[in-house]
Design an enzyme around this catalytic site. Structure first.
Site, mmCIF file in Angstrom:
data_model
loop_
_atom_site.group_PDB
_atom_site.id
_atom_site.type_symbol
_atom_site.label_atom_id
_atom_site.label_comp_id
_atom_site.label_asym_id
_atom_site.label_seq_id
_atom_site.Cartn_x
_atom_site.Cartn_y
_atom_site.Cartn_z
ATOM 1 N N GLU A 1 -92.242 -5.106 88.458
ATOM 2 C CA GLU A 1 -93.333 -4.152 88.218
ATOM 3 C C GLU A 1 -93.274 -3.626 86.782
ATOM 4 O O GLU A 1 -93.369 -2.411 86.551
ATOM 5 C CB GLU A 1 -93.274 -3.017 89.249
ATOM 6 C CG GLU A 1 -93.531 -3.512 90.653
ATOM 7 C CD GLU A 1 -93.639 -2.401 91.700
ATOM 8 O OE1 GLU A 1 -93.245 -1.260 91.420
ATOM 9 O OE2 GLU A 1 -94.136 -2.689 92.797
ATOM 10 N N GLU A 3 -95.043 -7.364 97.871
ATOM 11 C CA GLU A 3 -94.524 -6.189 98.585
ATOM 12 C C GLU A 3 -95.637 -5.626 99.460
ATOM 13 O O GLU A 3 -96.476 -4.853 98.993
ATOM 14 C CB GLU A 3 -94.039 -5.103 97.600
ATOM 15 C CG GLU A 3 -92.769 -5.453 96.858
ATOM 16 C CD GLU A 3 -92.151 -4.260 96.108
ATOM 17 O OE1 GLU A 3 -92.729 -3.152 96.125
ATOM 18 O OE2 GLU A 3 -91.082 -4.460 95.511
#
Ligand SMILES: *[C@@H]1O[C@H](CO)[C@@H](O)[C@H](O)[C@H]1NC(C)=O
Ligand SMILES: *[C@@H]1O[C@H](CO)[C@@H](O)[C@H](O)[C@H]1NC(C)=O
Ligand SMILES: *[C@@H]1O[C@H](CO)[C@@H](O)[C@H](O)[C@H]1NC(C)=O
Ligand SMILES: *[C@@H]1O[C@H](CO)[C@@H](O)[C@H](O)[C@H]1NC(C)=O
Ligand SMILES: *[C@@H]1O[C@H](CO)[C@@H](O)[C@H](O)[C@H]1NC(C)=O
Ligand SMILES: *[C@@H]1O[C@H](CO)[C@@H](O)[C@H](O)[C@H]1NC(C)=O
Length: 652
Positions: free
Chosen positions: A182, A262
């Protein structure tokens, strides 16, 4: 047909020669928008499991349950600081034996998606980065900072060659490898850094392996998170507009497989906030929507496990995560299938054959009952044996990295420069207590300072009185711009208007001292014990219990509960189990895996209570129960939690 496992295929190869073994391959098919495994179209339905949060003896059990849910892959993070606690001292043994974890996954029949870092977030101490990086005070983490890069290169030079034989094309289970994590949510936005990592991974792993990035499903996150040669994937939870979220991925990858790396099957907790619950119906419904698009998915978490020892992270504004990382996941912290597990299995069964055979049952739990605890020395009594490296002196306070300490506690000691006959503020004007300080004067507990919460307490004392400030690192920030989280007294303390100086600092190695049995019983007091006070000195307590005879299959897993205790740390037979803080919640019990318990000798429980045990006037108990309590405050839906973690939620 999982005969093509490494061991078997190697054997077949040896017996029958190359004729039988088509080369193993895993790649992205941009033309047909899918992955391709051994030439066949392939889609993964994966679950996240962190080997660092589960005792090694349970890896197989958890992986088998994941396989039986219908998953064909697992995704796992590699926490750098778990394997290189001190520079160039690597640990891949016991519970840190990553190659063994990969072998077990492959034996069970699961492929592996490897999230190699260097940064992982993961609600793990400092997002997996080793705290020793902070010895360079102005280091820019997750960037091209040359000292950071040198450490990363050295680590990846150790890790990635170890992983190479486990790549799918080399006979192992790893189908793809994530680079960074991320990165688009991080302020540095340093493309040279991502480029460097990509080259480094290619250098060690070769040109064939699928490398990927993942980011929140928002165009702004992909801006700094994606780069050529890393396949861009996205993260989003139930409730998101699935079409819109994948359009975000398509903005970076017009072709290739859709991937949600995710998919949030649950959510994280913080001390002092309600336990997070994500509804099973919603998780199942949105999983179905994702699978219906033909996308690949990884459920985060499929089993959360436990932040043993000092491994939990924290979010900013400072809020530490508890010891349990149950995550409201389909398998509980103790590895037991929940309703969510079966709901997910049912959704998967519409897309993929669920393996035949029984699901391994819940692991049995046993209530060993109450254990009587006896007080040992206080931290102040034991400071000499706890501080192996001896005290360090400095005019102004030094931080944990200055003292070469990563975790746990440092005792800061000085003297009151003047008499404080009336209550005088002892303060941290710059909010520099990271994270909690247990303050005593001449051996009497007088108060607690806490980061962001309590910056000043009033004290009294004579000139020259001994001031002791025991500072606890309650977990480093793992997300956002505040990950340079120095611990200890990171700015000066003041008494009234004066800056305190002349410090003596003791780095405490409590794990070692407990393991070596160095903490002694307390000397019996010469006079009657003092009446119970609101706060007492941080002190050790010990007790032991025997696994009962005549009951089959003991020892079994259990949970430890500390009724009326306040805050501290627990060791079971020398293993640092984690933090307890029932007065703040939501976690009240700690998971104790059976593997820590012995039938050959009495089992030893050691507790460091920081604020006040319920035993000032005699013995007191801890209790082993068969039922977990991790939701002692009212549940909240995770949507209600604002702050940096709502990034992936695109509500419909
Ligand atoms: C390596 O890690 C294992 C598992 O946590 C631990 O038991 C062992 O003591 C560690 N080894 C060293 C040398 O620190
Ligand atoms: C979901 O997103 C798509 C594409 O952006 C849009 O067309 C659709 O209206 C959205 N659905 C809802 C329910 O908002
Ligand atoms: C400290 O004492 C002063 C004077 O008695 C009082 O005004 C102040 O509120 C006290 N501060 C704290 C943190 O207790
Ligand atoms: C503490 O105060 C001294 C004197 O003002 C200053 O030189 C020093 O930098 C301060 N230390 C920290 C850690 O803030
Ligand atoms: C508990 O401590 C006692 C005394 O030190 C020791 O003899 C015993 O082996 C310990 N138990 C375990 C399971 O390590
Ligand atoms: C906590 O969880 C248990 C078990 O799932 C449940 O029965 C109970 O109602 C929950 N308590 C709170 C306060 O949410």
């Amino acid at each position: 047909m999982s005969l093509l496992r490494a061991g078997n295929s190697l054997l077949l190869l040896l017996l029958f020669g190359p004729a039988l073994s088509a080369p193993r391959s895993f790649s992205i098919d941009y033309k047909n928008d899918c992955f391709r495994k051994d030439g066949e179209e392939f889609r993964y339905i994966s679950g996240e499991i962190h080997y660092s949060r589960i005792p090694r003896v349970y890896w197989k059990d958890r992986l088998l349950k994941m396989y039986m849910a219908g998953l064909n892959a697992v995704q796992t993070y590699i926490p750098w600081n778990f394997h290189e606690e001190s520079p160039v001292q690597y640990n891949f043994s016991g519970d840190r034996d990553l190659p063994h974890f990969l072998k077990v996954a492959q034996d069970v029949g699961l492929l592996v998606i490897l999230r190699a870092g260097p940064y992982i977030c993961a609600e793990w101490e400092m997002g997996g980065l080793p705290a020793w990086l902070l010895k360079k005070k102005d280091i820019v983490l997750r960037s091209s900072d040359p000292d950071y890069i040198a450490a990363v290169d050295r680590w990846m030079g150790k890790l990635l060659p170890m992983m190479k034989p486990y790549l799918y094309q080399n006979g192992g289970p790893i189908i793809s490898v994530q680079v960074e994590n991320e990165y688009g949510s991080y302020s540095a936005c340093d493309y040279n850094y991502l480029r460097h990592l990509t080259k480094l991974f290619r250098f060690h792993l070769g040109n064939e392996v699928v490398l990927f990035s993942t980011d929140g499903a928002g165009v702004s996150y992909l801006k700094c998170g994606t780069i050529q040669d890393l396949y861009a994937t996205v993260d989003f939870g139930p409730g998101a507009n699935v079409t819109a979220a994948f359009e975000v991925q398509r903005s970076a990858e017009p072709h290739g497989p859709l991937v949600n790396s995710e998919y949030y099957s649950g959510w994280l907790d913080h001390w002092g906030s309600p336990h997070s619950v994500v509804s099973t119906a919603k998780v199942a419904k949105y999983l179905n929507k994702i699978l219906a698009t033909g996308a690949n998915v990884n459920m985060y978490m499929f089993i959360g496990g436990t932040n043993f020892g000092f491994w939990n992270g924290a979010n900013a504004p400072y809020a530490a995560q508890p010891t349990s990382y149950d995550y409201n996941a389909p398998l509980s912290e103790a590895g037991d299938p929940t309703d969510k597990y079966f709901a997910i299995q049912e959704v998967i069964s519409m897309y993929r054959k669920i393996p035949d055979g029984p699901i391994p049952p819940k692991t049995p739990k046993y209530a060993y009952g109450a254990v009587k605890m006896t007080k040992l020395q206080t931290i102040l009594d034991a400071v000499e044996v706890l501080s192996f490296s001896g005290p360090v002196k400095s005019i102004y306070p030094l931080t944990f990295p200055d003292l070469n300490q990563a975790f746990g506690f440092v005792l800061y000691r000085t003297n009151l420069p003047v008499a404080c006959n009336t209550p005088t503020p002892l303060s941290s004007p710059l909010n520099g207590v990271h994270d909690r300080a247990y303050v005593s004067i001449d051996g009497v507990a007088v108060g607690i300072l806490e980061r962001n919460k309590v910056l000043s307490i009033n004290v009294t004392g004579k000139a020259g009185s001994q001031l002791d400030v025991l500072v606890e690192n309650t977990g480093r920030i793992n997300y956002g711009r505040d990950i340079n989280d120095f611990k200890g007294l990171v700015s000066n303390l003041t008494l009234g208007k004066d800056i305190l100086n002349g410090w003596t600092m003791f780095s405490l190695s409590i794990d070692d001292a407990i393991n070596q049995g160095l903490i002694q019983a307390k000397e019996p007091p010469l006079s009657a014990p003092p009446p119970p006070a609101a706060l007492s000195l941080p002190a050790f307590y010990t007790g032991s219990f025997i696994i009962p005879d005549g009951i089959p299959d003991l020892p079994q897993d259990t949970y430890i509960k500390l009724p009326k205790w306040r805050k501290g740390q627990i060791w079971i037979n020398g293993f640092n189990l984690g933090r307890y803080w029932p007065v703040r919640g939501p976690q009240v019990t700690l998971f104790v895996p059976a593997s820590l318990l012995s039938t050959a000798a009495p089992n030893n429980v050691t507790v460091l209570e920081l604020e006040g045990a319920p035993c000032s006037s005699g013995p007191c108990n801890v209790e082993f129960t068969d039922t977990p309590i991790i939701n002692a405050t009212a549940p909240a839906h995770y949507k209600q939690r604002l702050g940096p973690f709502t990034r992936e939620i695109l509500l419909d």
